[in-house]
Write an enzyme that holds these catalytic residues in place. Structure first.
Site, PDB file in Angstrom:
ATOM      1  N   ASP A   1       4.049  -6.957  10.266  1.00 30.95           N
ATOM      2  CA  ASP A   1       4.656  -6.479   9.242  1.00 30.95           C
ATOM      3  C   ASP A   1       3.869  -7.570   8.037  1.00 30.95           C
ATOM      4  O   ASP A   1       3.786  -8.562   8.443  1.00 30.95           O
ATOM      5  CB  ASP A   1       6.014  -6.657   8.985  1.00 30.95           C
ATOM      6  CG  ASP A   1       6.756  -8.072   9.370  1.00 30.95           C
ATOM      7  OD1 ASP A   1       6.924  -8.738   8.559  1.00 30.95           O
ATOM      8  OD2 ASP A   1       6.903  -8.477  10.663  1.00 30.95           O
TER       9      ASP A   1
ATOM     10  N   GLU B   1      18.316 -10.147   4.167  1.00 28.92           N
ATOM     11  CA  GLU B   1      18.565 -11.386   4.610  1.00 28.92           C
ATOM     12  C   GLU B   1      19.244 -12.396   4.016  1.00 28.92           C
ATOM     13  O   GLU B   1      19.159 -13.670   4.387  1.00 28.92           O
ATOM     14  CB  GLU B   1      17.028 -11.832   5.296  1.00 28.92           C
ATOM     15  CG  GLU B   1      16.032 -11.649   4.450  1.00 28.92           C
ATOM     16  CD  GLU B   1      14.832 -12.055   4.741  1.00 28.92           C
ATOM     17  OE1 GLU B   1      14.378 -13.108   5.271  1.00 28.92           O
ATOM     18  OE2 GLU B   1      13.841 -10.991   4.889  1.00 28.92           O
TER      19      GLU B   1
END
Length: 263
Positions: free
Chosen positions: A66, A158
């Protein structure tokens, strides 16, 4: 005659010893032996891959990365060609947007060049709970043109941004609803293992999960959890990428992976 053959044999041995191919073979053998020695006594399903500079769980077939603007300009053709044994880059999650206003400056190039290299692409939104989930979904949908064969859209959650967990989930719910309604595909939820356990577990069990947990041979999460992707390292070195990059894997086999893709 015997002396002549001895001279010929000695000459051949000398040629072999002076050959760069011979030293290449010796170095390769020594390197392989050292890796075997280094891994000896450890988990046999967690092997050091020198090319990628990381240890990778070996009982998985499909690997990916990613990326965001942090990685700079990426040579996706080189990324595609890199491999060691059975490990190569099959998919990439690419940062598209953050909050309600920011578009990653490298997204459009990464999205185009990743697909041109034959790597399966997925896009993610870095979610900010202090902003409207619906507004963030609008930006994400305007930026990413989802196509057949892409991975489902991803929301990266997150942090709480100072919000209560319940408020965070309220905005996240609005985001997920808007994305699902528009794409007809349930988004993937990305989160760190601790954040997921403390704030998301039990609320989003029907969504495919992408869990971050670094430097472990196994993902310490319930087998019943609907995790499909695991971000297991942040230190990988990949050809065509200057900076370190996150390394990921898919839980299932190639058939299950294809079933994940947008129809």
């Amino acid at each position: 005659m015997a002396t002549k053959w001895k001279s010929v044999l000695a000459g051949l041995v000398l040629l072999v010893l002076l050959s760069p191919f011979y030293y290449g073979y010796v170095l390769k053998t020594v390197a392989a032996s050292w890796r075997w020695f280094k891994d000896m006594g450890g988990n046999p399903d967690y092997r050091t891959y020198k090319s990628f500079h990381i240890r990778i769980p070996t009982n998985y077939q499909i690997h990916g990365i990613d990326v965001s603007s942090y990685q700079g300009r990426i040579d996706w053709q080189r990324v595609k060609k890199m491999h060691q044994d059975s490990v190569h880059i099959s998919f990439a999650f690419i940062k598209a947007t953050e909050g309600p206003l920011m578009v990653d400056p490298y997204f459009q190039r990464n999205w185009r060049e990743c697909a041109n290299a034959g790597i399966v692409c997925g896009a993610y939104q870095y979610f900010r709970p202090k902003f409207s989930g619906k507004w963030q979904a609008t930006l994400f949908l305007q930026t990413v043109k989802l196509q057949k064969g892409n991975l489902p859209m991803v929301v990266d959650i997150e942090r709480l941004d100072g919000m209560r967990p319940a408020k965070m989930r309220e905005e996240l719910d609005a985001f997920l609803k808007a994305i699902t309604l528009k794409t007809k595909t349930r988004p993937i939820i990305y989160s760190g293992l601790t954040f997921y356990t403390e704030n998301l577990a039990g609320f989003y069990d029907d969504y495919p999960l992408w869990i971050s947990s670094f430097d472990h041979p196994v993902l310490t999460i319930s087998a019943e959890t609907n995790w499909q992707f695991w971000q297991h390292s942040e230190k990988a070195k990949v050809s065509g990428i200057v900076n370190s990059v996150d390394f990921d894997l898919f839980r299932g086999d190639s058939l299950q992976f294809r079933q994940m893709l947008v129809k």
